[in-house]
Design a protein around this motif. Structure first.
Motif, PDB file in Angstrom:
ATOM      1  N   ALA A 192       0.837  -1.165   0.032  1.00  0.00           N
ATOM      2  CA  ALA A 192       0.015   0.132   0.046  1.00  0.00           C
ATOM      3  C   ALA A 192       0.874   1.272   0.152  1.00  0.00           C
ATOM      4  CB  ALA A 192      -0.833   0.152   1.027  1.00  0.00           C
ATOM      5  N   ILE A 193       1.893   1.272   0.651  1.00  0.00           N
ATOM      6  CA  ILE A 193       2.834   2.320   0.935  1.00  0.00           C
ATOM      7  C   ILE A 193       3.444   2.589  -0.621  1.00  0.00           C
ATOM      8  CG2 ILE A 193       4.817   3.339   1.834  1.00  0.00           C
ATOM      9  CD1 ILE A 193       2.391   3.920   3.369  1.00  0.00           C
ATOM     10  N   ARG A 194       3.976   1.441  -0.904  1.00  0.00           N
ATOM     11  CA  ARG A 194       4.715   1.370  -2.403  1.00  0.00           C
ATOM     12  C   ARG A 194       3.688   2.102  -3.165  1.00  0.00           C
ATOM     13  NH1 ARG A 194       5.399  -3.346  -2.787  1.00  0.00           N
ATOM     14  NH2 ARG A 194       7.424  -3.769  -1.929  1.00  0.00           N
ATOM     15  N   LYS A 195       2.405   1.626  -3.406  1.00  0.00           N
ATOM     16  CA  LYS A 195       1.414   2.250  -4.398  1.00  0.00           C
ATOM     17  C   LYS A 195       1.321   3.762  -4.144  1.00  0.00           C
ATOM     18  CE  LYS A 195      -3.310   1.510  -6.242  1.00  0.00           C
ATOM     19  NZ  LYS A 195      -4.678   0.602  -6.079  1.00  0.00           N
ATOM     20  N   PHE A 196       1.071   4.055  -2.813  1.00  0.00           N
ATOM     21  CA  PHE A 196       0.708   5.308  -2.721  1.00  0.00           C
ATOM     22  C   PHE A 196       1.917   6.224  -2.946  1.00  0.00           C
ATOM     23  CE2 PHE A 196       0.429   9.167  -0.016  1.00  0.00           C
ATOM     24  CZ  PHE A 196      -1.025   9.273   0.238  1.00  0.00           C
ATOM     25  N   HIS A 197       3.318   5.818  -2.761  1.00  0.00           N
ATOM     26  CA  HIS A 197       4.442   6.632  -3.034  1.00  0.00           C
ATOM     27  C   HIS A 197       4.489   6.840  -4.702  1.00  0.00           C
ATOM     28  CE1 HIS A 197       8.237   8.161  -3.609  1.00  0.00           C
ATOM     29  NE2 HIS A 197       8.713   7.191  -4.421  1.00  0.00           N
ATOM     30  N   ARG A 198       4.000   5.692  -5.500  1.00  0.00           N
ATOM     31  CA  ARG A 198       3.901   5.550  -6.850  1.00  0.00           C
ATOM     32  C   ARG A 198       2.897   6.893  -7.518  1.00  0.00           C
ATOM     33  NH1 ARG A 198       3.612   0.562  -7.675  1.00  0.00           N
ATOM     34  NH2 ARG A 198       1.072   0.569  -7.807  1.00  0.00           N
ATOM     35  N   LEU A 199       1.917   6.735  -6.484  1.00  0.00           N
ATOM     36  CA  LEU A 199       0.780   7.767  -7.038  1.00  0.00           C
ATOM     37  C   LEU A 199       1.114   9.132  -6.896  1.00  0.00           C
ATOM     38  CD1 LEU A 199      -2.378   5.649  -5.622  1.00  0.00           C
ATOM     39  CD2 LEU A 199      -1.800   6.094  -8.132  1.00  0.00           C
ATOM     40  N   ASP A 200       1.635   9.439  -5.495  1.00  0.00           N
ATOM     41  CA  ASP A 200       2.152  10.719  -5.386  1.00  0.00           C
ATOM     42  C   ASP A 200       3.407  10.925  -4.624  1.00  0.00           C
ATOM     43  OD1 ASP A 200       2.402  13.555  -4.759  1.00  0.00           O
ATOM     44  OD2 ASP A 200       0.289  13.844  -4.249  1.00  0.00           O
ATOM     45  N   PRO A 201       4.477  11.008  -5.551  1.00  0.00           N
ATOM     46  CA  PRO A 201       5.932  10.611  -5.045  1.00  0.00           C
ATOM     47  C   PRO A 201       6.196  11.981  -3.773  1.00  0.00           C
ATOM     48  CG  PRO A 201       5.856  10.265  -7.351  1.00  0.00           C
ATOM     49  CD  PRO A 201       4.819  11.018  -6.869  1.00  0.00           C
TER      50      PRO A 201
END
Length: 293
Positions: A192-201
């Motif tokens: 989830a954190i990896r995805k969140f970072h990808r969506l808004d670095p």
């Protein structure tokens, strides 16, 4: 602060000064400044966790950072609640008998809004509600506070990362000022954190847990913080984290949880931790401040 919270918050604060433990010989973090103090679920020792009253109590105590937990209702609304079930911190069993195990995802927002999320903690908090994320963000903003936001059980709520970002953007929390100084998003779920970072670095992120030292470089690719339980924190572990740089090219940080006593706060600060998450953030803050006086 909303007027409806004043009486409850005032009552919660009576006598708090007697709870603050004195500290002596405390050390600032080894990197030259004391840890950031974060109110766990607001100020969970003094007000019902994750409610607006808890946020306001933290504010009255002078606590700038608060932590919360975000989940999703059956009809797709983001609410602030720690447990998967509504049973522990609301009167869901009474209002909705026969709907065990009273999971958040099985109730609509309208149903959740009928619940009392304060009486379990104390009669003076009767009528507190489970806040929506929008309401929570507004309260934190009104108080001038900062937010450590946890995506709770994101595996139960597909797409919650993107939805949370939409809500943050809609409420003005993704401008440069908030992103740089007032917002961190964390989770126990690395995907989830990896995805969140990808969506808004741009948003600062943290992983809740204590990965092995060998695995830390993998987390540094998308996490700015390793937020570990206090029992897992040692000087060597903190030093290993600090040797790495996160996705924003700054030194990786360590926030630790949950520390509620002066002695524990002093120990964690001495190990070099960057932040301490506490149900009694005033006790932790006073212990660290006492060392600098």
């Amino acid at each position: 602060m909303r007027i409806r919270h004043v009486a409850a918050v005032t009552g919660a604060l009576m006598g708090l000064s007697a709870l603050a433990l004195p500290a002596s010989g405390a050390q600032a973090a080894v990197h030259g400044h004391p840890p950031v103090v974060v109110g766990h679920r607001g100020a969970a020792a003094y007000a019902p966790e994750n409610t607006l009253a808890s946020v306001d109590t933290a504010d009255r105590l002078g606590i700038s950072w608060v932590e919360n937990d975000v989940q999703r209702t059956k009809d797709g609304q983001l609410v602030v609640l720690h447990d998967t079930s509504l049973a522990r911190t609301t009167n869901a069993k009474k209002i909705y008998p026969g709907r065990s195990p009273w999971n958040v995802g099985d109730f609509t927002l309208r149903e959740v809004e009928k619940l009392d999320a304060g009486s379990w903690f104390g009669s003076r908090f009767k009528g507190e509600r489970v806040p929506t994320l929008e309401e929570y963000l507004e309260e934190v903003e009104d108080n001038g506070q900062k937010l450590l936001m946890e995506l709770k059980n994101p595996e139960l709520y597909p797409g919650i990362e993107r939805q949370a970002l939409r809500e943050l953007r809609r409420d003005g929390w993704l401008d440069s000022g908030h992103v740089r100084r007032r917002l961190i998003v964390q989770s126990f779920n690395a995907d989830a954190i990896r995805k969140f970072h990808r969506l808004d670095p741009a948003v600062k992120t943290g992983f809740l847990g204590s990965p092995t030292v060998a695995d830390l470089p993998k987390y540094a690719a998308y996490c700015d913080q390793i937020n570990a339980p206090h029992i897992a924190v040692t000087r060597k572990y903190v030093e290993a984290v600090h040797r790495l740089r996160g996705p924003h090219r700054r030194r990786l940080e360590v926030y630790t949880w949950t520390v509620d006593d002066a002695k524990g706060a002093v120990r964690i600060a001495g190990l070099g931790a960057d932040g301490i998450i506490s149900n009694k953030p005033d006790v932790v803050r006073d212990a660290l401040d006492g060392d600098r006086s």
